[in-house]
Design a protein around this motif. Structure first.
Motif, PDB file in Angstrom:
ATOM      1  N   THR A   1       0.840  -1.196   0.000  1.00 29.83           N
ATOM      2  CA  THR A   1       0.000   0.000   0.000  1.00 29.83           C
ATOM      3  C   THR A   1       0.876   1.248   0.000  1.00 29.83           C
ATOM      4  O   THR A   1       2.016   1.228   0.461  1.00 29.83           O
ATOM      5  CB  THR A   1      -0.929   0.045   1.227  1.00 29.83           C
ATOM      6  N   CYS A   2       0.332   2.332  -0.502  1.00 31.61           N
ATOM      7  CA  CYS A   2       1.038   3.615  -0.585  1.00 31.61           C
ATOM      8  C   CYS A   2       1.325   4.147   0.821  1.00 31.61           C
ATOM      9  O   CYS A   2       0.437   4.173   1.668  1.00 31.61           O
ATOM     10  CB  CYS A   2       0.190   4.607  -1.373  1.00 31.61           C
ATOM     11  N   ARG A   3       2.556   4.587   1.055  1.00 24.63           N
ATOM     12  CA  ARG A   3       2.923   5.113   2.365  1.00 24.63           C
ATOM     13  C   ARG A   3       2.381   6.523   2.603  1.00 24.63           C
ATOM     14  O   ARG A   3       2.168   6.926   3.733  1.00 24.63           O
ATOM     15  CB  ARG A   3       4.437   5.150   2.502  1.00 24.63           C
ATOM     16  N   THR A   4       2.166   7.264   1.554  1.00 26.37           N
ATOM     17  CA  THR A   4       1.710   8.644   1.695  1.00 26.37           C
ATOM     18  C   THR A   4       0.247   8.720   2.117  1.00 26.37           C
ATOM     19  O   THR A   4      -0.103   9.412   3.059  1.00 26.37           O
ATOM     20  CB  THR A   4       1.912   9.419   0.382  1.00 26.37           C
ATOM     21  N   CYS A   5      -0.618   7.988   1.407  1.00 26.77           N
ATOM     22  CA  CYS A   5      -2.061   8.068   1.686  1.00 26.77           C
ATOM     23  C   CYS A   5      -2.565   6.908   2.533  1.00 26.77           C
ATOM     24  O   CYS A   5      -3.745   6.846   2.849  1.00 26.77           O
ATOM     25  CB  CYS A   5      -2.845   8.131   0.380  1.00 26.77           C
ATOM     26  N   HIS A   6      -1.688   5.989   2.895  1.00 25.98           N
ATOM     27  CA  HIS A   6      -2.029   4.832   3.738  1.00 25.98           C
ATOM     28  C   HIS A   6      -3.110   3.958   3.117  1.00 25.98           C
ATOM     29  O   HIS A   6      -3.980   3.444   3.809  1.00 25.98           O
ATOM     30  CB  HIS A   6      -2.432   5.273   5.141  1.00 25.98           C
ATOM     31  N   GLY A   7      -3.096   3.836   1.808  1.00 20.18           N
ATOM     32  CA  GLY A   7      -4.011   2.943   1.119  1.00 20.18           C
ATOM     33  C   GLY A   7      -5.377   3.508   0.805  1.00 20.18           C
ATOM     34  O   GLY A   7      -6.264   2.784   0.385  1.00 20.18           O
ATOM     35  N   THR A   8      -5.571   4.816   0.949  1.00 20.32           N
ATOM     36  CA  THR A   8      -6.878   5.405   0.636  1.00 20.32           C
ATOM     37  C   THR A   8      -6.953   5.906  -0.797  1.00 20.32           C
ATOM     38  O   THR A   8      -8.032   5.972  -1.362  1.00 20.32           O
ATOM     39  CB  THR A   8      -7.205   6.580   1.577  1.00 20.32           C
ATOM     40  N   GLY A   9      -5.834   6.303  -1.377  1.00 18.82           N
ATOM     41  CA  GLY A   9      -5.810   6.817  -2.740  1.00 18.82           C
ATOM     42  C   GLY A   9      -6.097   8.296  -2.847  1.00 18.82           C
ATOM     43  O   GLY A   9      -6.053   8.868  -3.928  1.00 18.82           O
ATOM     44  N   THR A  10      -6.401   8.941  -1.728  1.00 15.59           N
ATOM     45  CA  THR A  10      -6.709  10.367  -1.735  1.00 15.59           C
ATOM     46  C   THR A  10      -5.895  11.086  -0.665  1.00 15.59           C
ATOM     47  O   THR A  10      -5.471  10.483   0.317  1.00 15.59           O
ATOM     48  CB  THR A  10      -8.197  10.623  -1.457  1.00 15.59           C
ATOM     49  N   THR A  11      -5.686  12.375  -0.879  1.00 17.04           N
ATOM     50  CA  THR A  11      -5.039  13.217   0.119  1.00 17.04           C
ATOM     51  C   THR A  11      -5.835  14.509   0.232  1.00 17.04           C
ATOM     52  O   THR A  11      -6.587  14.874  -0.660  1.00 17.04           O
ATOM     53  CB  THR A  11      -3.588  13.560  -0.266  1.00 17.04           C
ATOM     54  N   HIS A  12      -5.672  15.190   1.342  1.00 22.16           N
ATOM     55  CA  HIS A  12      -6.345  16.469   1.543  1.00 22.16           C
ATOM     56  C   HIS A  12      -5.489  17.592   0.968  1.00 22.16           C
ATOM     57  O   HIS A  12      -4.277  17.438   0.816  1.00 22.16           O
ATOM     58  CB  HIS A  12      -6.566  16.724   3.036  1.00 22.16           C
ATOM     59  N   THR A  13      -6.111  18.707   0.675  1.00 19.57           N
ATOM     60  CA  THR A  13      -5.345  19.867   0.228  1.00 19.57           C
ATOM     61  C   THR A  13      -4.532  20.400   1.391  1.00 19.57           C
ATOM     62  O   THR A  13      -4.746  20.049   2.540  1.00 19.57           O
ATOM     63  CB  THR A  13      -6.274  20.967  -0.304  1.00 19.57           C
ATOM     64  N   ARG A  14      -3.581  21.272   1.113  1.00 20.78           N
ATOM     65  CA  ARG A  14      -2.717  21.802   2.172  1.00 20.78           C
ATOM     66  C   ARG A  14      -3.513  22.522   3.247  1.00 20.78           C
ATOM     67  O   ARG A  14      -3.238  22.390   4.418  1.00 20.78           O
ATOM     68  CB  ARG A  14      -1.681  22.746   1.576  1.00 20.78           C
ATOM     69  N   ALA A  15      -4.503  23.310   2.863  1.00 19.78           N
ATOM     70  CA  ALA A  15      -5.315  24.031   3.833  1.00 19.78           C
ATOM     71  C   ALA A  15      -6.051  23.065   4.754  1.00 19.78           C
ATOM     72  O   ALA A  15      -6.143  23.266   5.954  1.00 19.78           O
ATOM     73  CB  ALA A  15      -6.306  24.952   3.130  1.00 19.78           C
ATOM     74  N   ALA A  16      -6.563  21.998   4.196  1.00 21.04           N
ATOM     75  CA  ALA A  16      -7.289  21.014   4.999  1.00 21.04           C
ATOM     76  C   ALA A  16      -6.329  20.285   5.933  1.00 21.04           C
ATOM     77  O   ALA A  16      -6.686  19.966   7.054  1.00 21.04           O
ATOM     78  CB  ALA A  16      -7.996  20.020   4.098  1.00 21.04           C
ATOM     79  N   ARG A  17      -5.091  20.023   5.497  1.00 17.14           N
ATOM     80  CA  ARG A  17      -4.106  19.370   6.362  1.00 17.14           C
ATOM     81  C   ARG A  17      -3.754  20.242   7.544  1.00 17.14           C
ATOM     82  O   ARG A  17      -3.574  19.754   8.643  1.00 17.14           O
ATOM     83  CB  ARG A  17      -2.849  19.028   5.575  1.00 17.14           C
ATOM     84  N   ARG A  18      -3.663  21.568   7.335  1.00 13.64           N
ATOM     85  CA  ARG A  18      -3.365  22.459   8.452  1.00 13.64           C
ATOM     86  C   ARG A  18      -4.476  22.430   9.476  1.00 13.64           C
ATOM     87  O   ARG A  18      -4.240  22.444  10.662  1.00 13.64           O
ATOM     88  CB  ARG A  18      -3.150  23.882   7.927  1.00 13.64           C
ATOM     89  N   GLU A  19      -5.748  22.391   9.013  1.00 14.60           N
ATOM     90  CA  GLU A  19      -6.876  22.338   9.932  1.00 14.60           C
ATOM     91  C   GLU A  19      -6.901  21.038  10.710  1.00 14.60           C
ATOM     92  O   GLU A  19      -7.188  21.027  11.895  1.00 14.60           O
ATOM     93  CB  GLU A  19      -8.190  22.501   9.162  1.00 14.60           C
ATOM     94  N   VAL A  20      -6.594  19.938  10.057  1.00 13.67           N
ATOM     95  CA  VAL A  20      -6.617  18.633  10.713  1.00 13.67           C
ATOM     96  C   VAL A  20      -5.510  18.542  11.745  1.00 13.67           C
ATOM     97  O   VAL A  20      -5.705  18.020  12.829  1.00 13.67           O
ATOM     98  CB  VAL A  20      -6.480  17.495   9.658  1.00 13.67           C
ATOM     99  N   SER A  21      -4.318  19.054  11.432  1.00 11.46           N
ATOM    100  CA  SER A  21      -3.193  18.952  12.353  1.00 11.46           C
ATOM    101  C   SER A  21      -3.313  19.940  13.526  1.00 11.46           C
ATOM    102  O   SER A  21      -2.663  19.751  14.541  1.00 11.46           O
ATOM    103  CB  SER A  21      -1.878  19.179  11.622  1.00 11.46           C
ATOM    104  N   ALA A  22      -4.090  20.975  13.388  1.00 15.08           N
ATOM    105  CA  ALA A  22      -4.231  21.976  14.454  1.00 15.08           C
ATOM    106  C   ALA A  22      -5.115  21.505  15.577  1.00 15.08           C
ATOM    107  O   ALA A  22      -5.780  20.582  15.592  1.00 15.08           O
ATOM    108  CB  ALA A  22      -4.787  23.275  13.874  1.00 15.08           C
TER     109      ALA A  22
END
Length: 60
Positions: free
Chosen positions: A39-60
């Motif tokens: 499986t992909c290490r970046t997306c952990h097998g989901t096939g999708t990633t969030h945009t940068r803005a969404a990643r900042r909100e999730v990590s905050a």
């Protein structure tokens, strides 16, 4: 539609194909190929990633 909806896009590393089967070159006793599932290490097998803005909100 709410403005805070996270936009989802395909993973840039796997291009939406998160799980692959790789043949090792060996064969099983029944004659079929021995494969490894990876499986992909970046997306952990989901096939999708969030945009940068969404990643900042999730990590905050």
């Amino acid at each position: 539609m709410p403005e805070n909806t996270a936009r989802i896009r395909r993973c840039r590393d796997c291009d939406g194909f998160p799980t692959v089967a790789i043949t090792t070159g060996r064969r099983n006793r029944d004659g079929s190929h021995h494969t490894l599932t990876v499986t992909c290490r970046t997306c952990h097998g989901t096939g999708t990633t969030h945009t940068r803005a969404a990643r900042r909100e999730v990590s905050a």
